[in-house]
Scaffold this motif. Structure first.
Motif, short mmCIF file in Angstrom:
data_model
loop_
_atom_site.label_atom_id
_atom_site.label_comp_id
_atom_site.label_asym_id
_atom_site.label_seq_id
_atom_site.Cartn_x
_atom_site.Cartn_y
_atom_site.Cartn_z
N SER A 21 15.96 43.19 29.83
CA SER A 21 16.44 44.37 30.55
C SER A 21 17.82 44.13 31.15
O SER A 21 18.61 45.06 31.31
N ALA A 22 18.13 42.87 31.45
CA ALA A 22 19.46 42.56 31.98
C ALA A 22 20.55 42.85 30.94
O ALA A 22 21.65 43.30 31.29
N ASP A 23 20.25 42.60 29.67
CA ASP A 23 21.21 42.91 28.61
C ASP A 23 21.43 44.41 28.49
O ASP A 23 22.55 44.88 28.28
N VAL A 24 20.35 45.17 28.66
CA VAL A 24 20.46 46.63 28.62
C VAL A 24 21.32 47.13 29.78
O VAL A 24 22.19 48.00 29.62
N ASP A 25 21.11 46.55 30.97
CA ASP A 25 21.93 46.93 32.13
C ASP A 25 23.40 46.61 31.89
O ASP A 25 24.28 47.39 32.27
N ALA A 26 23.67 45.46 31.27
CA ALA A 26 25.05 45.06 30.99
C ALA A 26 25.72 46.06 30.06
O ALA A 26 26.88 46.44 30.25
N LEU A 27 25.00 46.51 29.05
CA LEU A 27 25.54 47.52 28.13
C LEU A 27 25.79 48.84 28.85
O LEU A 27 26.79 49.52 28.61
N ARG A 28 24.89 49.19 29.75
CA ARG A 28 25.05 50.43 30.51
C ARG A 28 26.30 50.36 31.40
O ARG A 28 27.08 51.31 31.49
N HIS A 29 26.52 49.20 32.05
CA HIS A 29 27.71 49.03 32.90
C HIS A 29 28.98 49.08 32.04
O HIS A 29 29.99 49.65 32.46
N THR A 30 28.92 48.47 30.86
CA THR A 30 30.08 48.48 29.97
C THR A 30 30.42 49.91 29.55
O THR A 30 31.59 50.31 29.55
N ALA A 31 29.39 50.69 29.22
CA ALA A 31 29.61 52.09 28.83
C ALA A 31 30.22 52.87 29.99
O ALA A 31 31.10 53.72 29.79
N GLY A 32 29.78 52.57 31.20
CA GLY A 32 30.34 53.24 32.37
C GLY A 32 31.82 52.95 32.55
O GLY A 32 32.61 53.84 32.87
N LEU A 33 32.21 51.68 32.35
CA LEU A 33 33.62 51.30 32.48
C LEU A 33 34.47 51.97 31.40
O LEU A 33 35.61 52.36 31.64
N MET A 34 33.90 52.11 30.21
CA MET A 34 34.63 52.78 29.12
C MET A 34 34.80 54.26 29.42
O MET A 34 35.86 54.85 29.18
N GLN A 35 33.78 54.90 30.00
CA GLN A 35 33.89 56.31 30.35
C GLN A 35 34.93 56.53 31.44
O GLN A 35 35.60 57.57 31.48
N LEU A 36 35.09 55.55 32.33
CA LEU A 36 36.09 55.65 33.39
C LEU A 36 37.50 55.35 32.89
O LEU A 36 38.47 55.50 33.63
N GLY A 37 37.60 54.93 31.63
CA GLY A 37 38.90 54.61 31.08
C GLY A 37 39.40 53.22 31.41
O GLY A 37 40.55 52.87 31.14
N ILE A 38 38.54 52.41 32.04
CA ILE A 38 38.93 51.05 32.39
C ILE A 38 38.97 50.17 31.16
O ILE A 38 39.85 49.31 31.01
#
Length: 282
Positions: A21-38
């Motif tokens: 589940s930690a890997d899934v959370d990491a992917l979710r955080h990465t997607a969030g940063l991409m959506q923010l344009g970071i």
């Protein structure tokens, strides 16, 4: 799987349990940063690769340290190591976050000062252990580790004392930068003097320092100035500091330092490199 590979983890066969589940959370955080344009796709690859390399080395060192502590406590198996890890890792994690935040604040201050510049002028220096290859053949593994760690620790102390930054350790060499060429020159000279002190375990060294425009990216430095500093180190004699023309011009009127122009030499990428030997004035 691409992120998994960039982090440096081994390939997982199809159907083999490898993610949590930690890997899934990491992917979710990465997607969030991409959506923010970071994170753009190219930035993501570079950042993840840098994380993987940095944390892999840190994890290796920390695991070795935990294993030593476990043995000192009388433990000798994986369960004993895990017991120590459960006790220690929460503290280590908090300290890592603290150190990261302090470095983040320092880097932000430095980068914002030169915002908009693709390259900035700075001094780049290499310090190299003389005769490292031959010497390493006569040392035990523990003695070699002690030599490298003492060398890196001493270099870091001197560089930081003179307002510089250690960019990376290369085993038998250290790459550092300073905003002022005078600070970089004094770092190199002080390390040479440390090697000459019979009461210090610091090995014999040589150094090369160059001054000019440097590109900074992901904690590393690039450009001709870095290359020239490396080439100068490769041709420097033991217990010698060589600087390039850019550094020599800036150091010409600095009190307490002396420059001696040497014969031009041909090195990889530079047909007529002009070195200067740097010394303290008598």
């Amino acid at each position: 799987m691409e992120l998994w590979r960039l982090l440096g983890f081994p390939h997982a066969e199809e159907g083999q349990p490898a993610f949590t589940s930690a890997d899934v959370d990491a992917l979710r955080h990465t997607a969030g940063l991409m959506q923010l344009g970071i994170l753009s796709p190219d930035r993501q690859a570079a950042l993840v690769r840098t994380w993987g390399r940095s944390f892999a080395r840190l994890a290796d060192w920390q695991t070795s340290l935990l294993a030593d502590v476990t043995r000192e406590r009388g433990g000798d198996d994986v369960d004993d190591l895990l017991t120590v890890a459960v006790e220690v890792l929460p503290l280590v994690e908090e300290l890592q976050t603290y150190v990261w935040r302090r470095h983040l604040a320092s880097a932000a201050s430095r980068i914002l000062t030169v915002a908009g510049a693709s390259a900035v002028p700075m001094a780049v220096g290499f310090v190299d252990i003389v005769g490292y290859t031959a010497r390493s053949k006569t040392l035990t593994e523990a003695e070699l580790v002690d030599l490298v760690e003492e060398f890196e620790d001493a270099c870091a102390d001197v560089v930081i004392e003179h307002h510089g930054r250690v960019i990376k350790n290369l085993g038998d060499a250290v790459l550092f930068t300073c905003d002022r060429i005078e600070d970089a020159a004094r770092v190199a000279l002080e390390l040479l003097e440390l090697a000459e002190d019979p009461d210090e375990p610091f090995p014999d060294v040589r150094a090369g320092v160059a001054y000019g425009d440097v590109v900074e990216r992901l904690g590393d430095v690039f450009g001709p100035t870095v290359n020239i500093a490396s080439r100068l180190t490769s041709i420097a004699r033991p217990s010698t500091v060589l600087v390039d023309e850019g550094a020599a011009a800036e150091l010409e009127d600095v009190t307490g330092l002396e420059l001696h122009r040497m014969r031009r030499t041909s090195v990889k990428g530079y047909a007529r490199l002009q070195p200067y030997r740097l010394r303290r004035s008598d």
